[in-house]
Design a protein around this motif. Structure first.
Motif, short mmCIF file in Angstrom:
data_model
loop_
_atom_site.label_atom_id
_atom_site.label_comp_id
_atom_site.label_asym_id
_atom_site.label_seq_id
_atom_site.Cartn_x
_atom_site.Cartn_y
_atom_site.Cartn_z
N PRO A 1 9.66 -6.53 -16.67
CA PRO A 1 8.63 -7.25 -17.43
C PRO A 1 8.33 -8.66 -16.91
O PRO A 1 7.26 -9.20 -17.15
N SER A 2 9.26 -9.26 -16.16
CA SER A 2 9.00 -10.62 -15.67
C SER A 2 8.08 -10.61 -14.46
O SER A 2 7.61 -11.66 -14.02
N SER A 3 7.77 -9.44 -13.92
CA SER A 3 6.93 -9.38 -12.72
C SER A 3 5.45 -9.51 -13.07
O SER A 3 5.01 -9.03 -14.12
N VAL A 4 4.68 -10.11 -12.17
CA VAL A 4 3.24 -10.19 -12.42
C VAL A 4 2.60 -8.80 -12.33
O VAL A 4 1.47 -8.60 -12.75
N LEU A 5 3.32 -7.85 -11.80
CA LEU A 5 2.78 -6.49 -11.68
C LEU A 5 3.15 -5.60 -12.87
O LEU A 5 2.92 -4.39 -12.84
N PHE A 6 3.73 -6.22 -13.90
CA PHE A 6 4.26 -5.41 -15.01
C PHE A 6 3.26 -4.40 -15.56
O PHE A 6 3.59 -3.27 -15.84
N HIS A 7 1.99 -4.83 -15.69
CA HIS A 7 1.02 -3.89 -16.27
C HIS A 7 0.21 -3.16 -15.20
O HIS A 7 -0.80 -2.53 -15.51
N CYS A 8 0.62 -3.24 -13.95
CA CYS A 8 -0.15 -2.60 -12.88
C CYS A 8 0.59 -1.38 -12.36
O CYS A 8 1.77 -1.20 -12.64
N LYS A 9 -0.13 -0.57 -11.61
CA LYS A 9 0.51 0.62 -11.06
C LYS A 9 0.16 0.78 -9.58
O LYS A 9 -0.53 1.73 -9.19
N PRO A 10 0.58 -0.14 -8.73
CA PRO A 10 0.31 0.06 -7.31
C PRO A 10 1.08 1.27 -6.78
O PRO A 10 2.13 1.61 -7.32
N SER A 11 0.55 1.91 -5.73
CA SER A 11 1.19 3.14 -5.24
C SER A 11 2.54 2.87 -4.59
O SER A 11 3.48 3.63 -4.75
N CYS B 1 16.69 1.08 -15.13
CA CYS B 1 16.84 0.43 -13.84
C CYS B 1 15.52 -0.26 -13.46
O CYS B 1 14.50 0.41 -13.26
N TYR B 2 15.54 -1.59 -13.42
CA TYR B 2 14.33 -2.35 -13.15
C TYR B 2 14.30 -2.89 -11.73
O TYR B 2 15.34 -3.30 -11.20
N MET B 3 13.08 -2.95 -11.18
CA MET B 3 12.91 -3.63 -9.89
C MET B 3 12.44 -5.04 -10.21
O MET B 3 11.57 -5.23 -11.05
N ARG B 4 13.02 -6.03 -9.51
CA ARG B 4 12.61 -7.41 -9.74
C ARG B 4 12.01 -8.01 -8.48
O ARG B 4 12.45 -7.70 -7.38
N ASP B 5 11.02 -8.88 -8.65
CA ASP B 5 10.34 -9.57 -7.55
C ASP B 5 9.69 -8.55 -6.61
O ASP B 5 10.31 -8.07 -5.66
N LEU B 6 8.45 -8.24 -6.93
CA LEU B 6 7.79 -7.14 -6.23
C LEU B 6 6.63 -7.58 -5.35
O LEU B 6 5.99 -8.60 -5.62
N CYS B 7 6.37 -6.77 -4.35
CA CYS B 7 5.25 -7.02 -3.45
C CYS B 7 4.54 -5.68 -3.19
O CYS B 7 5.19 -4.68 -2.89
N VAL B 8 3.21 -5.70 -3.33
CA VAL B 8 2.44 -4.47 -3.09
C VAL B 8 2.32 -4.23 -1.59
O VAL B 8 2.01 -5.16 -0.84
N VAL B 9 2.59 -3.01 -1.15
CA VAL B 9 2.46 -2.69 0.28
C VAL B 9 1.72 -1.36 0.48
O VAL B 9 1.56 -0.59 -0.47
N ASP B 10 1.33 -1.11 1.72
CA ASP B 10 0.71 0.18 2.06
C ASP B 10 1.79 1.13 2.57
O ASP B 10 2.70 0.70 3.28
N ALA B 11 1.60 2.40 2.27
CA ALA B 11 2.56 3.39 2.76
C ALA B 11 2.60 3.38 4.29
O ALA B 11 3.66 3.52 4.90
N ASP B 12 1.43 3.17 4.91
CA ASP B 12 1.38 3.20 6.37
C ASP B 12 2.27 2.13 7.01
O ASP B 12 2.85 2.34 8.05
N TRP B 13 2.34 0.98 6.35
CA TRP B 13 3.16 -0.10 6.91
C TRP B 13 4.63 0.29 6.90
O TRP B 13 5.38 -0.01 7.80
N LEU B 14 5.02 0.95 5.81
CA LEU B 14 6.41 1.38 5.72
C LEU B 14 6.70 2.38 6.82
O LEU B 14 7.72 2.33 7.50
N TYR B 15 5.75 3.27 7.01
CA TYR B 15 5.93 4.31 8.01
C TYR B 15 6.05 3.71 9.41
O TYR B 15 6.94 4.07 10.18
#
Ligand code: CDP
Ligand code: MG
Length: 686
Positions: A633-643, A656-670
């Motif tokens: 809930p402390s993340s600015v993305l709390f109400h968003c649903k990035p892929s 289990c919560y994720m803290r401090d998030l960054c939106v990325v593209d799947a292609d970059w991970l790949y």
């Protein structure tokens, strides 16, 4: 909730001298720690306090023993004077004058406040005779003879000099906490001591200090080093257990606090052990609210939160004497268990819970989770009630539950991701990590997982059946950062965004730069809007930093925007230091300017092991092990649903919560790790 009659009294835990340290008078403590001159009366009083400590009675004998011994284990109750006095005794008796006396602490707040205290006792300016070194902060000089440092910093120094040649004495303090770094240091100082003897160099004296009686392990490890017991006085403590198990420890502690508040004289202060900042802040607010509405004639109550990331000045308030007729209630994490000494506590309320790391090598998941304490920790907590008078400890669990607690806390080395420490050991040129002389061996699975992790980051490779550092790994080890963060920095030139990555990493290397007073929630929300980035918390913080820089770090601006200016100034200092290391390696310092895509791509390339994917049902799962996770809930993305998102850490509370998030593209991970992600990604190219 009700407590039956007294349970097992703890009065058998240490007998002896009735002398007990007196609490420092609030006014002087404060003035003095803020660096002003101390007057004659103040100096005399400090001297008297030193003489009043339980350890003072055995000073002569102790000095005699320590002079003779190469290695000693010292056991004594918290508050007996081990940490503040032993370094001074050694110095005053000219033991180890050829070099520096090092005292390690598991926590930075302890290292800093102890150095300040000892420097006050010796009436010197902090940073001269007595100094401290913690990550990103070094307050020592050529004159410094007594140096408090975090265990992590001493380990880092060992990377430059495995023989620790500048030190004549190394005191490993709070050894019972068994932090990862202290555990590794056991092996390092043992080897340094042996090698220095072999090469006829200045001998190294090793002193291990602990607050628990269970010291066989330490003694055996150091070739049966003698154990010196200090008779620290402990007043009797009555222990009460609950009759029934409590399913809501927060509610139970609230009830206990107000039960005590109704019944006990207002001078009896209460220390409650909780698990973390958010919980403590919420509970502080509730306590204050309830206290406001108590019937007329009820005593007053002031509530003080205490946790490691609380701004320093606010931490100091806990140690000041309260007003008469006003009860102090201190809500603390396990930081009050050993690192700090709080005067005037009569009651301890122990929830039996602590937030600590937990690690599963099979899944590679390291989470911070709320869990039960060990018996040793529970005794340590109870002990805080009997420092100055007899005390009472309310345990918010049944005696039966207590009996099932683990005897000792599991050493951190057996419950965390070892990648960082493996990288350091390799940089220390330890030939074979698997045969390193650990006091408690980490599991082979955990070692294997750490090596795989470092391989994925390109830090190590296998050569002739040996694990060795790659050139990248060598550079990574030079940064006082977790491997994934040093990797991010070292990769950033490829993405032309080193300036921004430096800022982001620095922001996450200090305590929170934002503060969120619950009472002003709406105001906080409205002033913060302008910084929020739909790309996540990293980018949002970057915006805050840029705005801070644009106004020249103006204090008023910080106040209006609920930015902690002290921590923000620290970010700038950390950044400067990291930038210097980058410059040393010839890393190109470019800015990506408004192109945030490059920054996130760079993050994806180094933090890909911490990625999660949106599921068809709207939940998230980590890519690495398919662990179900949620956005904190402390993340600015709390109400968003990035892929796809990256996270800095996992925190397990109700889920289990994720803290401090960054939106990325799947292609970059790949792109970052095609082999690894070929198996894991659904949405990306295959
Ligand atoms: O290491 P140990 O727990 O045996 O005790 P210590 O840290 O040397 O502290 C001895 C006493 O000094 C404490 O009981 C406090 O009364 C006082 N002290 C303090 O008032 N403020 C500090 N920052 C450290 C110690
Ligand atoms: Mg101590």
């Amino acid at each position: 909730m009700s407590f039956p009659g007294p349970g097992r009294a703890a009065s058998n835990r240490g007998r002896g001298d009735p002398m007990e340290p007196r609490p420092p008078p609030a006014k002087k403590f404060k003035t003095s720690l803020s660096g002003q001159r101390r007057d004659h009366a103040f100096i005399q009083e400090r001297e008297q306090q030193r003489r009043g400590l339980p350890i003072y009675r055995v000073r002569g004998k102790l000095i005699g023993q320590l002079r003779q011994l190469d290695t000693a284990i010292i056991i004594g109750e918290t508050g007996s004077g081990k940490t503040t006095q032993i370094p001074q005794y050694l110095y005053e008796a000219s033991i180890g004058r050829q070099g520096v006396i090092a005292i390690t602490q598991p926590r930075r707040v302890a290292a800093i406040s102890l150095a300040a205290r000892v420097s006050e006792e010796k009436n010197t300016e902090l940073g001269t005779l007595i100094g401290y070194t913690v990550r990103f902060e070094d307050l020592t000089s050529a004159e410094s003879k007594i140096k408090f440092l975090t265990d992590g910093m001493l380990l880092r120094e060992a990377m430059g000099d495995p023989l620790l040649r500048r030190y004549s004495v190394v005191i490993l303090d709070e050894a019972h906490e068994r932090t990862l770094h202290t555990d590794v240091l056991f092996g390092i100082v043992k080897a340094a001591q042996r090698k220095r003897k072999e090469f006829s160099k200045m001998p190294l004296k090793v002193i291990v200090m602990s607050a628990t009686m269970d010291v066989d392990l330490f003694s055996r490890y150091f070739n049966r080093a003698p154990v010196l017991y200090l008779e620290g006085r402990q007043h009797s403590i009555q222990i009460f257990y609950t009759k029934e198990p409590q399913n809501d420890y927060l509610h139970a502690s609230l009830v206990s606090v107000f039960q005590i508040h109704q019944e006990a004289p207002p001078s009896h202060n209460v220390l409650v052990f909780l698990t973390g900042q958010e919980e403590i802040e919420a509970m502080s607010r509730t306590c204050r609210e309830i206290a406001k509405h108590l019937p007329q004639g009820s005593p007053q109550m002031s509530v003080f939160p205490l946790y490691a990331s609380l701004p320093h000045l606010q931490q100091l308030r806990v140690f000041q004497l309260g007003q008469k007729d006003c009860r102090k209630v201190i809500l603390s994490t396990n930081i009050a268990e050993t690192s700090v000494t709080i005067p005037g506590i009569k009651y301890v309320v122990d929830t039996g819970m602590v937030k600590a790391k937990r690690y599963t090598p099979e899944s590679g998941l390291e989470v911070l989770a709320v869990q039960q304490v060990s018996k040793a920790q529970a005794w340590q907590r109870a002990g805080r009630a009997g420092r100055q008078q007899s005390g009472i400890c309310y345990r918010l669990y049944t005696e039966g539950e207590f009996e099932k607690f683990l005897n000792m806390t599991v050493p951190e080395i057996q419950r965390c991701n070892l990648a960082s420490v493996m990288l350091q050991l390799l940089a220390l040129r330890i030939p074979n990590i698997l045969t390193f002389d650990f006091i408690s061996k980490p599991s082979p699975d955990a070692v294997r997982a750490a090596i795989e992790h470092l391989e994925l980051l390109g830090a190590v490779e296998r050569k002739d059946n040996q694990i060795v550092l790659t050139p990248m790994g060598k550079k990574m080890a030079a940064f006082p950062l977790e491997p994934r963060f040093s990797k991010t920095l070292l990769l950033s030139p490829e993405f032309h965004c080193t300036e921004e990555i430096l800022t982001i990493i620095s922001l996450f290397s200090v305590d929170s730069v934002l503060y969120n007073p619950l009472a002003k929630r709406d105001e906080v929300h409205s002033v913060r809007k302008k910084f929020i980035s739909s790309e996540g918390d990293h980018m949002t913080l970057l915006n805050v930093y840029h705005a801070f820089k644009n106004v020249g770090g103006h204090k008023e601006w910080c106040r209006e925007n609920f930015v902690n200016s002290r921590n923000m100034t620290m970010v700038a200092e950390v950044r400067r230091q990291l930038r210097d290391i980058c410059a040393k390696f010839g890393v190109q310092l470019e800015s990506s300017r408004s192109d945030t895509g490059n920054i996130r791509r760079c993050l994806a390339h180094a933090l890909f092991l911490n990625a999660a994917e949106l599921q068809p049902d709207g939940t998230y799962a980590t890519l690495d092990s398919r662990q179900p996770v949620a956005i904190h809930p402390s993340s600015v993305l709390f109400h968003c649903k990035p892929s796809y998102v990256l996270y800095n850490e996992l925190l397990h509370t109700s889920k289990c919560y994720m803290r401090d998030l960054c939106v990325v593209d799947a292609d970059w991970l790949y792109e970052a790790a095609p082999g690894y992600f070929g198996r894991k990604l659904k949405g990306a190219k295959s």
